[in-house]
Write a protein that holds these residues in place. Structure first.
Motif, PDB file in Angstrom:
ATOM      1  N   VAL A  96       0.847  -1.187   0.000  1.00 55.55           N
ATOM      2  CA  VAL A  96       0.000   0.000   0.000  1.00 55.55           C
ATOM      3  C   VAL A  96       0.883   1.238   0.000  1.00 55.55           C
ATOM      4  N   VAL A 407      -4.396  -0.493   8.460  1.00 56.21           N
ATOM      5  CA  VAL A 407      -3.655  -1.403   7.585  1.00 56.21           C
ATOM      6  C   VAL A 407      -3.276  -2.634   8.420  1.00 56.21           C
ATOM      7  N   THR A 411       1.415  -6.122   5.970  1.00 53.05           N
ATOM      8  CA  THR A 411       1.326  -5.321   4.756  1.00 53.05           C
ATOM      9  C   THR A 411       2.576  -4.454   4.608  1.00 53.05           C
ATOM     10  N   VAL A 413       4.095  -1.059   3.513  1.00 52.55           N
ATOM     11  CA  VAL A 413       3.588   0.303   3.343  1.00 52.55           C
ATOM     12  C   VAL A 413       4.750   1.255   3.084  1.00 52.55           C
TER      13      VAL A 413
END
Length: 525
Positions: A96, A407, A411, A413
């Motif tokens: 992301v 989030v 993940t 980021v």
């Protein structure tokens, strides 16, 4: 779902056994298709990142992201995704990107204080931060404890005091650059030079001398040293390591997808660095205020407060990688944007020639107090950041709220700097090259609403770049001497117009030739 399928198969066991091979193959194929479709639907519409916008194909597979990474278009692609989907976008199934940098920088990279107190730091994405070929992490890849130990040992070499002491060395190479460009302009047809080469030669000679006690000799020979070329080529292999971490089976395809020659060059370069470190250490501590002198002086004490030889080797390679091409990118980006902006060009040259009556008056303290020059550099770092692809971090257990968006753990980021700095949410008229936005007292009020905290070209928090003081010093001094000494213009405006479009992000910016015509200023020595 799997238990129901097993029950179904058990109930129809005799029928399955009696079925022909063709029928069985059809059943298995249908089951496989059903499984893949179900998995795709879940990932896109019901998965842990389903609430984050982005292309559906990017939510399913890493292939689009990997393709842009290999093609060198990852920064521009991420920018377009953010313009389509907003300040937070899913760029791959588990990655992301944010452009809400004013809040995302502290949320992702900041110290764990205030509302983030008690939360663990986000670890670096191991797929992105590839270990050196000697398998010993530098401070770039090290865990928090080893990073803190390494940073304490190295910090003195990059302090304000150290940079001021290193000024004679930097001045020497800046002067070699000016002399070399004068000779090249006089010898070349029409006084044309390729600034991409000259700035690379300068930054590599400076960092090599500071690290190993001797330069590459690029400026003296006006040519790219074998190991400079090897470093530039080997650095391109880092994006292949990232793709291999995601698709390990690609290693079996030979050079069809992955250029294994580049991977071999990376190992060769690391071996050369180790030999140079050995030679420099054998000289012992010197009176020169270079990196190794300060490192050796500070690398004493217990094992918990020193660096091993392998760590010194890895960090020496990091210094050459991080302290050379990035500064050369800044210098070339500044020249291109300045020459594309006649008003900026005249204002910068007027400031420099009014402030410094003679070439010899151009000093580090003097350029540090040249406000428009400093603003030009800040603006270049905004529109052409060296770390265009961002710095990936892995969300820890429990998940995190980043810019008010939850989030989940695991993940990857990042703040995409190239996209964040071209976002209207952060900067007024973001596509314009406007140094006046950085002038605190004399700036244009039209830029008063700019979110300056969103501009972190040297990253943010405990892992921010150690070399920022030296980078600023080199850039200010070199640009001041170049624009004081020469009147400059593009050799070919039509070719120069597309220069930025032809730059590619191969972890760092790979830049095409930038041809500039030089005329020595009448007041220059």
């Amino acid at each position: 779902m799997e238990s129901k399928l097993l029950a179904f198969l058990g109930a129809r066991g005799q029928a399955s056994l009696a079925a022909s091979p063709a029928q069985l193959a059809c059943v298995l194929a249908a089951m496989g298709i059903f499984y893949l479709v179900s998995k795709a639907v879940y990932r896109v519409y019901f998965g842990p990142l389903s609430h984050i916008p982005g292309p559906k194909l990017n939510a399913l597979t890493m292939i689009p992201s990997a393709r842009h990474l290999l093609a060198g278009t990852i920064a521009e692609n991420t920018l377009q995704l953010h313009r389509t989907y907003g300040h937070v976008v899913k760029i791959s199934p588990n990655e992301v990107s944010f452009t809400s940098a004013e809040t995302a920088f502290p949320d992702i990279y900041g110290f764990r204080t205030g509302p983030r107190k008690g939360r663990p730091n986000m670890d670096k994405d191991p797929a992105w931060y590839t270990k050196p070929s000697n398998s010993v992490p530098s401070i770039l890849q090290a865990n928090d404890a080893d990073h803190g130990r390494g940073r304490r040992v190295l910090a003195n070499a990059f302090s304000d005091k150290a940079v001021m002491a290193q000024e004679p060395l930097v001045q020497n190479y800046a002067d070699q650059l000016i002399s070399g460009m004068k000779r090249a302009a006089a010898a070349a047809d029409g006084g044309v030079v390729n600034t991409v080469e000259w700035f690379e030669w300068t930054t590599f000679d400076i960092i090599a001398d500071l690290t190993f006690g001797e330069p590459f000799g690029c400026l003296q020979t006006a040519s790219t040293h074998k190991y400079v070329h090897l470093l530039l080529e080997s650095a391109k292999s880092l994006r292949y390591y990232y793709v291999l971490a995601v698709f390990p089976w690609l290693k079996y395809l030979g050079n069809l997808v992955i250029d294994h020659d580049l991977v071999a060059k990376r190992r060769e370069f690391q071996g050369w660095v180790a030999s140079q470190v050995q030679k420099r250490i054998e000289q012992g501590e010197t009176v020169r205020p270079d990196f190794m002198t300060l490192l050796l002086a500070n690398n004493k004490g217990t094992e918990a407060s020193t660096l091993s030889r392998g760590e010194i080797n890895s960090n020496a390679a990091l210094m050459l990688n991080a302290g050379t091409e990035t500064t050369a990118t800044l210098l070339n980006g500044a020249v291109w944007h300045i020459l594309r902006s006649p008003i900026v060009y005249r204002r910068l040259q007027n400031e420099l020639r009014a402030k410094f009556a003679r070439y010899e008056d151009i000093t580090l303290s003097g350029v540090n107090s040249a406000p428009y020059l400093c603003a030009v550099i800040s603006e270049t770092l905004r529109v052409f950041p060296a770390a265009a692809a961002g710095f990936g971090r892995v969300v820890p257990r429990g998940g995190e709220f980043i810019s008010r968006t939850f989030v989940p753990k695991g993940t990857v980021v990042s703040v995409s700097q190239y996209a964040a700095y071209r976002s209207e949410e952060n900067f007024t008229n973001p596509e314009a090259f406007a140094p006046e936005r950085w002038l605190v007292l004399l700036g244009d009020p039209a830029y008063a609403g700019d979110k300056r905290a969103a501009h972190q070209p040297f990253n943010y928090g405990p892992r921010s770049c150690l070399g920022r003081n030296l980078a600023y010093a080199e850039a200010r001094l070199i640009l001041a001497k170049v624009f004081w000494t020469f009147d400059m213009e593009f050799e070919d405006d039509s070719d120069a117009r597309t220069w930025l479009e032809r730059c590619k992000v191969m972890r760092f910016w790979v830049k095409p030739r930038l041809a500039v015509r030089l005329t020595v200023h009448e007041g220059a020595p």
